[in-house]
Design a protein around this motif. Structure first.
Motif, mmCIF file in Angstrom:
data_model
loop_
_atom_site.group_PDB
_atom_site.id
_atom_site.type_symbol
_atom_site.label_atom_id
_atom_site.label_comp_id
_atom_site.label_asym_id
_atom_site.label_seq_id
_atom_site.Cartn_x
_atom_site.Cartn_y
_atom_site.Cartn_z
ATOM 1 N N GLN A 122 65.135 53.532 56.115
ATOM 2 C CA GLN A 122 66.575 53.692 55.954
ATOM 3 C C GLN A 122 67.244 52.329 55.870
ATOM 4 O OE1 GLN A 122 68.215 56.758 55.669
ATOM 5 N NE2 GLN A 122 66.123 57.528 55.524
ATOM 6 N N ASP A 123 68.141 52.179 54.921
ATOM 7 C CA ASP A 123 68.919 50.949 54.761
ATOM 8 C C ASP A 123 68.030 49.706 54.711
ATOM 9 O OD1 ASP A 123 71.326 52.440 54.842
ATOM 10 O OD2 ASP A 123 71.257 52.433 57.042
ATOM 11 N N GLY A 124 66.898 49.829 54.026
ATOM 12 C CA GLY A 124 66.001 48.689 53.878
ATOM 13 C C GLY A 124 65.169 48.371 55.109
ATOM 14 N N ARG A 125 65.240 49.229 56.127
ATOM 15 C CA ARG A 125 64.468 49.017 57.364
ATOM 16 C C ARG A 125 63.391 50.071 57.479
ATOM 17 N NH1 ARG A 125 68.119 47.717 62.420
ATOM 18 N NH2 ARG A 125 66.001 47.631 63.173
ATOM 19 N N LEU A 126 62.195 49.630 57.799
ATOM 20 C CA LEU A 126 61.091 50.559 57.973
ATOM 21 C C LEU A 126 61.393 51.544 59.096
ATOM 22 C CD1 LEU A 126 57.970 48.199 57.796
ATOM 23 C CD2 LEU A 126 58.847 49.729 56.007
ATOM 24 N N HIS A 127 60.873 52.750 58.951
ATOM 25 C CA HIS A 127 60.915 53.724 60.042
ATOM 26 C C HIS A 127 60.092 53.126 61.190
ATOM 27 C CE1 HIS A 127 59.827 57.333 62.310
ATOM 28 N NE2 HIS A 127 60.875 57.918 61.739
ATOM 29 N N PRO A 128 60.458 53.412 62.444
ATOM 30 C CA PRO A 128 59.695 52.856 63.573
ATOM 31 C C PRO A 128 58.188 53.115 63.490
ATOM 32 C CG PRO A 128 61.717 53.834 64.380
ATOM 33 C CD PRO A 128 61.632 54.163 62.907
#
Length: 172
Positions: free
Chosen positions: A90-96
């Motif tokens: 999401q929003d250029g950030r990997l899922h945890p």
């Protein structure tokens, strides 16, 4: 007019939400969800392994639950929300879980990784990842030919523990 017509003589219109985006499609009644994703929508993160529901490489989330996409007909997904590995960040950030798989080196060849991660997302959402034994049991439908199971369990356990900590601290 549908956004995308999938090969076949007869097609059926369906509406799905794919990775958060509403889609109108016309699909052949015999097209599997896996083939729709890979061959017609170019979402190749979902892998075709055994094509018999035995390996878990094709696992996706349908309305938040994990399913082998090779065993699902695309027409059965009308009105449903489908999340593939491409839709987790999401929003250029990997899922945890994606970040944890990298951190724990929870893959070797990487072929099973998208299915492993999608299955792990649902496992944690289901609240069943409370012990290493439970993680192993509930992930048993996802096979890794490279044998990276220890690191896969480490990654899932790490995310599950971090997710539970704020709840435990708030209760204290």
């Amino acid at each position: 007019m549908s956004e995308h017509a999938v090969a076949g003589t007869q097609t059926v219109p369906i509406q799905i939400t794919l990775n958060g985006e509403p889609r109108s499609l016309s699909v052949s009644p015999v097209t599997t969800l896996l083939d729709l994703l890979r061959n017609h929508l170019d979402l190749t993160g979902t892998k075709k392994g055994c094509d018999h529901g035995q390996c878990g490489a094709c696992t996706v989330l349908i309305d938040g639950q994990r399913f082998n996409s090779c065993l699902q007909l695309a027409v059965m997904q009308d009105g449903k929300a489908i999340t593939t590995i491409e839709g987790l960040a999401q929003d250029g950030r990997l899922h945890p879980l994606q970040a944890a798989f990298i951190e724990h080196d929870a893959f070797q060849c990487g072929y099973c990784t998208p299915g492993q991660i999608c299955s792990a997302v649902a496992l944690i959402e289901e609240g069943r990842a409370t012990s290493r034994e439970e993680i192993r049991e509930f992930m048993s439908g996802n096979l890794c030919r490279c044998g990276a199971y220890t690191n896969i369990v480490d990654a899932i356990e790490d995310v599950a523990v971090r997710r539970r900590q704020p709840l435990q601290e708030a209760a204290e």
